[in-house]
Design a protein around this motif. Structure first.
Motif, PDB file in Angstrom:
ATOM      1  N   PRO A 182      14.572  55.928  63.508  1.00 20.13           N
ATOM      2  CA  PRO A 182      15.863  56.436  63.026  1.00 20.13           C
ATOM      3  C   PRO A 182      15.899  56.900  61.574  1.00 20.13           C
ATOM      4  CG  PRO A 182      15.903  54.061  63.052  1.00 20.13           C
ATOM      5  CD  PRO A 182      14.587  54.451  63.671  1.00 20.13           C
ATOM      6  N   ALA A 183      14.834  56.683  60.787  1.00 21.95           N
ATOM      7  CA  ALA A 183      14.886  57.052  59.371  1.00 21.95           C
ATOM      8  C   ALA A 183      15.175  58.538  59.175  1.00 21.95           C
ATOM      9  CB  ALA A 183      13.577  56.666  58.685  1.00 21.95           C
ATOM     10  N   GLY A 184      14.667  59.367  60.092  1.00 21.39           N
ATOM     11  CA  GLY A 184      14.896  60.805  59.974  1.00 21.39           C
ATOM     12  C   GLY A 184      16.360  61.184  60.074  1.00 21.39           C
ATOM     13  N   GLY A 185      17.192  60.301  60.621  1.00 18.97           N
ATOM     14  CA  GLY A 185      18.611  60.572  60.750  1.00 18.97           C
ATOM     15  C   GLY A 185      19.463  60.028  59.624  1.00 18.97           C
ATOM     16  N   PHE A 186      18.851  59.355  58.659  1.00 16.36           N
ATOM     17  CA  PHE A 186      19.643  58.741  57.573  1.00 16.36           C
ATOM     18  C   PHE A 186      20.374  59.781  56.742  1.00 16.36           C
ATOM     19  CE2 PHE A 186      16.852  54.650  57.182  1.00 16.36           C
ATOM     20  CZ  PHE A 186      17.290  54.246  58.426  1.00 16.36           C
ATOM     21  N   VAL A 187      19.754  60.936  56.523  1.00 15.84           N
ATOM     22  CA  VAL A 187      20.404  61.956  55.699  1.00 15.84           C
ATOM     23  C   VAL A 187      21.697  62.419  56.349  1.00 15.84           C
ATOM     24  CG1 VAL A 187      18.979  63.811  56.698  1.00 15.84           C
ATOM     25  CG2 VAL A 187      20.136  64.170  54.510  1.00 15.84           C
ATOM     26  N   ALA A 188      21.716  62.551  57.668  1.00 15.17           N
ATOM     27  CA  ALA A 188      22.936  62.968  58.355  1.00 15.17           C
ATOM     28  C   ALA A 188      24.019  61.902  58.229  1.00 15.17           C
ATOM     29  CB  ALA A 188      22.637  63.259  59.824  1.00 15.17           C
ATOM     30  N   GLU A 189      23.617  60.627  58.307  1.00 15.59           N
ATOM     31  CA  GLU A 189      24.590  59.547  58.150  1.00 15.59           C
ATOM     32  C   GLU A 189      25.180  59.539  56.748  1.00 15.59           C
ATOM     33  OE1 GLU A 189      23.783  55.698  59.887  1.00 15.59           O
ATOM     34  OE2 GLU A 189      22.018  56.494  60.905  1.00 15.59           O
ATOM     35  N   ALA A 190      24.337  59.783  55.751  1.00 15.76           N
ATOM     36  CA  ALA A 190      24.816  59.811  54.370  1.00 15.76           C
ATOM     37  C   ALA A 190      25.738  61.008  54.140  1.00 15.76           C
ATOM     38  CB  ALA A 190      23.634  59.844  53.413  1.00 15.76           C
ATOM     39  N   ARG A 191      25.357  62.148  54.676  1.00 16.53           N
ATOM     40  CA  ARG A 191      26.217  63.343  54.537  1.00 16.53           C
ATOM     41  C   ARG A 191      27.587  63.115  55.172  1.00 16.53           C
ATOM     42  NH1 ARG A 191      23.830  68.882  54.755  1.00 16.53           N
ATOM     43  NH2 ARG A 191      25.218  69.166  56.552  1.00 16.53           N
ATOM     44  N   ALA A 192      27.607  62.375  56.280  1.00 12.90           N
ATOM     45  CA  ALA A 192      28.855  62.165  57.015  1.00 12.90           C
ATOM     46  C   ALA A 192      29.896  61.408  56.198  1.00 12.90           C
ATOM     47  CB  ALA A 192      28.569  61.424  58.317  1.00 12.90           C
ATOM     48  N   VAL A 193      29.435  60.609  55.228  1.00 16.74           N
ATOM     49  CA  VAL A 193      30.382  59.872  54.386  1.00 16.74           C
ATOM     50  C   VAL A 193      30.560  60.533  53.016  1.00 16.74           C
ATOM     51  CG1 VAL A 193      29.940  57.689  55.564  1.00 16.74           C
ATOM     52  CG2 VAL A 193      28.583  58.271  53.537  1.00 16.74           C
ATOM     53  N   GLY A 194      30.007  61.738  52.867  1.00 17.27           N
ATOM     54  CA  GLY A 194      30.215  62.491  51.642  1.00 17.27           C
ATOM     55  C   GLY A 194      29.223  62.231  50.526  1.00 17.27           C
ATOM     56  N   ALA A 195      28.132  61.549  50.820  1.00 16.58           N
ATOM     57  CA  ALA A 195      27.127  61.272  49.784  1.00 16.58           C
ATOM     58  C   ALA A 195      26.389  62.548  49.396  1.00 16.58           C
ATOM     59  CB  ALA A 195      26.144  60.221  50.279  1.00 16.58           C
ATOM     60  N   HIS A 196      26.014  62.629  48.145  1.00 20.65           N
ATOM     61  CA  HIS A 196      25.108  63.689  47.707  1.00 20.65           C
ATOM     62  C   HIS A 196      23.715  63.346  48.225  1.00 20.65           C
ATOM     63  CE1 HIS A 196      23.547  66.963  45.341  1.00 20.65           C
ATOM     64  NE2 HIS A 196      22.730  66.162  44.668  1.00 20.65           N
ATOM     65  N   THR A 197      23.001  64.332  48.732  1.00 18.74           N
ATOM     66  CA  THR A 197      21.704  64.070  49.363  1.00 18.74           C
ATOM     67  C   THR A 197      20.606  64.859  48.661  1.00 18.74           C
ATOM     68  OG1 THR A 197      22.165  65.786  51.025  1.00 18.74           O
ATOM     69  CG2 THR A 197      22.689  63.506  51.613  1.00 18.74           C
ATOM     70  N   VAL A 198      19.495  64.175  48.392  1.00 18.22           N
ATOM     71  CA  VAL A 198      18.398  64.777  47.618  1.00 18.22           C
ATOM     72  C   VAL A 198      17.072  64.461  48.289  1.00 18.22           C
ATOM     73  CG1 VAL A 198      17.242  64.862  45.370  1.00 18.22           C
ATOM     74  CG2 VAL A 198      19.719  64.455  45.496  1.00 18.22           C
ATOM     75  N   GLU A 199      16.237  65.470  48.409  1.00 23.86           N
ATOM     76  CA  GLU A 199      14.870  65.277  48.904  1.00 23.86           C
ATOM     77  C   GLU A 199      13.887  65.425  47.746  1.00 23.86           C
ATOM     78  OE1 GLU A 199      12.975  66.801  52.689  1.00 23.86           O
ATOM     79  OE2 GLU A 199      12.220  68.327  51.292  1.00 23.86           O
ATOM     80  N   LEU A 200      13.044  64.414  47.547  1.00 30.28           N
ATOM     81  CA  LEU A 200      11.928  64.488  46.614  1.00 30.28           C
ATOM     82  C   LEU A 200      10.664  64.357  47.454  1.00 30.28           C
ATOM     83  CD1 LEU A 200      13.184  62.027  43.823  1.00 30.28           C
ATOM     84  CD2 LEU A 200      13.602  64.493  44.002  1.00 30.28           C
ATOM     85  N   ASN A 201       9.893  65.405  47.533  1.00 29.18           N
ATOM     86  CA  ASN A 201       8.750  65.405  48.445  1.00 29.18           C
ATOM     87  C   ASN A 201       7.677  66.345  47.919  1.00 29.18           C
ATOM     88  OD1 ASN A 201       7.787  64.155  50.764  1.00 29.18           O
ATOM     89  ND2 ASN A 201       8.389  65.836  52.108  1.00 29.18           N
ATOM     90  N   LEU A 202       6.449  66.127  48.370  1.00 26.17           N
ATOM     91  CA  LEU A 202       5.360  67.000  47.939  1.00 26.17           C
ATOM     92  C   LEU A 202       5.624  68.433  48.374  1.00 26.17           C
ATOM     93  CD1 LEU A 202       2.582  67.153  46.574  1.00 26.17           C
ATOM     94  CD2 LEU A 202       1.545  66.680  48.804  1.00 26.17           C
ATOM     95  N   GLU A 203       6.155  68.599  49.574  1.00 29.39           N
ATOM     96  CA  GLU A 203       6.519  69.913  50.096  1.00 29.39           C
ATOM     97  C   GLU A 203       7.760  69.744  50.972  1.00 29.39           C
ATOM     98  OE1 GLU A 203       3.279  69.752  53.741  1.00 29.39           O
ATOM     99  OE2 GLU A 203       2.803  70.821  51.888  1.00 29.39           O
ATOM    100  N   PRO A 204       8.439  70.825  51.318  1.00 31.37           N
ATOM    101  CA  PRO A 204       9.660  70.689  52.122  1.00 31.37           C
ATOM    102  C   PRO A 204       9.394  69.979  53.448  1.00 31.37           C
ATOM    103  CG  PRO A 204       9.516  72.888  51.186  1.00 31.37           C
ATOM    104  CD  PRO A 204       8.207  72.225  50.884  1.00 31.37           C
TER     105      PRO A 204
END
Length: 234
Positions: A182-204
């Protein structure tokens, strides 16, 4: 306005620069081992000795590995940020703890911990495991296994993680492909409550389009820089 509740998801890419192999890269662990044989309950039932050999090897390989600048930056953020900072890690290594993180959830378990299938006891474990290893709690043999979440098993602490995501105003994903749920779905859960979402990764990552902001580069570069930015209130 500074963020008050920060949830950070970390994956294999965070520890790669410390020398911990990733799993899904072209030369990662699953390029050399069949996960069905060494990381599933069925594989353990078929050949527990092979599974123990795999995890014994991984435990020994971690002996000389140390936290890197990205781990240290996240521990610093927890210490110095005025709000609440939690790290939810998919990694089973102990590098977050080694760097000083305390608000830490190991959703996929811990390499240096053993679980007894007979009595459910968890024990800190740094040595090899085998079918002959007795449980320190119940003394039964044959039931000791690595306390890691295998494919087909439910990740640990999911209720607590969901609570944190629902209260977050910033969600940061670091060093993870976004392919494992389920970790791949955490960003959607955070977006659903209005959180700002940021990806820090070697590549997209595969889920890059779900993030409001993305910064790409080596973890030891982008994570300390982003932490500096947060602590300055930018």
């Amino acid at each position: 306005m500074p963020f008050q509740s920060i949830v950070i998801l970390t994956g294999a890419g965070l520890s790669a620069e410390s020398g911990v192999p990733t799993f899904r890269d072209k030369d990662g662990i699953w390029a050399h081992y069949d996960y069905r044989e060494v990381a599933t309950p069925q594989g353990f039932a078929r050949n527990p000795a092979r599974v123990h050999e795999f995890y014994n090897m991984r435990r020994r390989a971690h002996a000389g590995i140390r936290p890197n600048a990205a781990h240290a930056a996240l521990a610093r953020l927890e210490r110095e940020h005025a709000g609440e900072v939690w790290v939810v890690t998919q990694n089973v290594d102990a590098l977050h703890e080694g760097a000083g993180s305390r608000n830490l959830i190991h959703m996929h378990g811990e390499l240096f911990q053993a679980l007894c299938a007979e009595c459910g006891a968890r024990t800190r474990w740094v040595d090899d495991l085998s079918l002959d290893t007795p449980c320190p709690a119940c003394a039964e043999t044959g039931g000791m296994r690595p306390d890691v979440v295998w494919f087909g098993e439910v990740p640990y602490h999911m209720e607590r993680i969901v609570e944190l995501l629902q209260a977050a105003d910033l969600f940061v994903s670091i060093g993870t492909s976004g392919q494992v749920y389920p970790a791949g779905g955490f960003v959607a859960e955070a977006r659903a409550v209005g959180a700002h979402t940021v990806e820090l990764n070697l590549e997209p990552s595969e889920g890059r389009s779900l993030f409001a902001e993305a910064i790409h580069g080596p973890a030891t570069v982008v994570v300390p820089a982003y932490v500096d930015r947060l602590l300055k209130g930018d």
